[in-house]
Design a protein around this motif. Structure first.
Motif, PDB file in Angstrom:
ATOM      1  N   SER A 203       0.728  10.003  -2.251  1.00 20.54           N
ATOM      2  CA  SER A 203      -0.402   9.675  -1.388  1.00 20.54           C
ATOM      3  C   SER A 203      -0.061  10.028   0.053  1.00 20.54           C
ATOM      4  CB  SER A 203      -0.728   8.181  -1.509  1.00 20.54           C
ATOM      5  OG  SER A 203      -1.735   7.802  -0.588  1.00 20.54           O
ATOM      6  N   MET A 204      -0.681  11.071   0.556  1.00 17.13           N
ATOM      7  CA  MET A 204      -0.465  11.479   1.942  1.00 17.13           C
ATOM      8  C   MET A 204      -1.627  12.361   2.383  1.00 17.13           C
ATOM      9  SD  MET A 204       2.770  14.083   1.407  1.00 17.13           S
ATOM     10  CE  MET A 204       2.594  15.697   0.607  1.00 17.13           C
ATOM     11  N   GLY A 205      -1.940  12.248   3.658  1.00 15.86           N
ATOM     12  CA  GLY A 205      -3.060  13.003   4.207  1.00 15.86           C
ATOM     13  C   GLY A 205      -4.272  12.129   4.429  1.00 15.86           C
ATOM     14  N   MET A 206      -4.830  12.243   5.665  1.00 16.89           N
ATOM     15  CA  MET A 206      -6.031  11.509   6.019  1.00 16.89           C
ATOM     16  C   MET A 206      -7.047  12.496   6.579  1.00 16.89           C
ATOM     17  SD  MET A 206      -4.431   7.862   7.356  1.00 16.89           S
ATOM     18  CE  MET A 206      -3.621   8.531   8.798  1.00 16.89           C
ATOM     19  N   SER A 207      -8.070  12.006   7.246  1.00 16.21           N
ATOM     20  CA  SER A 207      -9.195  12.865   7.623  1.00 16.21           C
ATOM     21  C   SER A 207      -8.773  14.065   8.464  1.00 16.21           C
ATOM     22  CB  SER A 207     -10.244  12.042   8.378  1.00 16.21           C
ATOM     23  OG  SER A 207     -10.893  11.133   7.516  1.00 16.21           O
TER      24      SER A 207
END
Length: 232
Positions: A203-207
């Motif tokens: 789980s990695m990365g945002m907008s």
């Protein structure tokens, strides 16, 4: 255009961007899940997202999630993506399908104890501070990460699913990618040497950086403003 239709269109556009990023990395788009992070957004936004076909949600705070998702968790998969305090473990045990932010063995043990009392088994990710920023939560070194992973695997009420990180705040592209590559390297090391079969989530990365995260191996990206617009 209704809010549901607008949201459905935004989600489709993001899915296209995820697919393009996956293709650039030689991956299948189906290997990446999109999470809607509803922190500070009202319940109405969650209901519109559900109507638009979104089923995976994230919240940062236990109390906010409990109020906002009352009666809705049967219709969606809800994760805690913010830091879990040990005194919130009882509430978290009955609310979330997954806690992505385990970074202390004591917190994991408290969560497991409350899950066992409820007869539940909850998925967890161990959070790693890949950027080294002191303002962030997460395990800060490889040895601490391995120790936390070993402790979680010894708790039968929890199921270890993978790792999570938050990219550098305001970092340039190289810094962001460096942190994602570090987590990917640790993820692959753990999966090859000591992880359970279900260890499958990165789980990695945002907008602002989810495309780079997908290119670097993310299997789950956490999106708020990209889906819902600016927070108030």
């Amino acid at each position: 255009m209704s809010g549901v239709e607008e949201l459905r269109g935004r989600a489709a556009g993001i899915a296209d961007r995820i697919a393009a990023a996956a293709a650039r990395a030689g991956r299948e788009a189906s290997t990446v899940r999109m999470m809607a992070v509803t922190k500070t957004f009202p319940r109405e936004v969650v209901e519109e997202a559900l109507a638009a076909g979104i089923g995976l949600f994230g919240e940062n705070r236990v109390a906010e999630a409990a109020a906002k998702y009352a009666g809705l968790t049967g219709a969606c998969e809800l994760h805690l993506v913010g830091h879990l305090q040990r005194n919130k473990a009882a509430a978290a045990a009955g609310l979330f399908a997954c806690v992505q932010s385990i970074d202390r063995t004591e917190t994991a043990a408290a969560l497991a104890r409350h899950c066992a009392a409820l007869g539940r088994r909850v998925d967890v990710l161990v959070e790693y501070n890949a950027s080294g920023e002191t303002s962030k939560s997460g395990v800060t070194d490889r040895e601490g990460l391995l120790a936390c992973l070993d402790a979680v695997q010894g708790l039968t009420a929890l199921r270890l699913r993978g790792l999570m990180t938050v990219g550098p705040v305001g970092g340039d592209t190289l810094e962001v990618r460096r942190s994602f590559r570090l987590l990917r390297k640790l993820f692959e090391e753990v999966r090859a040497s000591r992880a359970p079969e279900a260890f499958d989530t990165l789980s990695m990365g945002m907008s602002g950086d989810f495309e780079a995260a997908v290119e670097e191996g993310a299997t789950l990206v956490r999106l708020g403003t990209a889906l819902f617009g600016a927070r108030a």
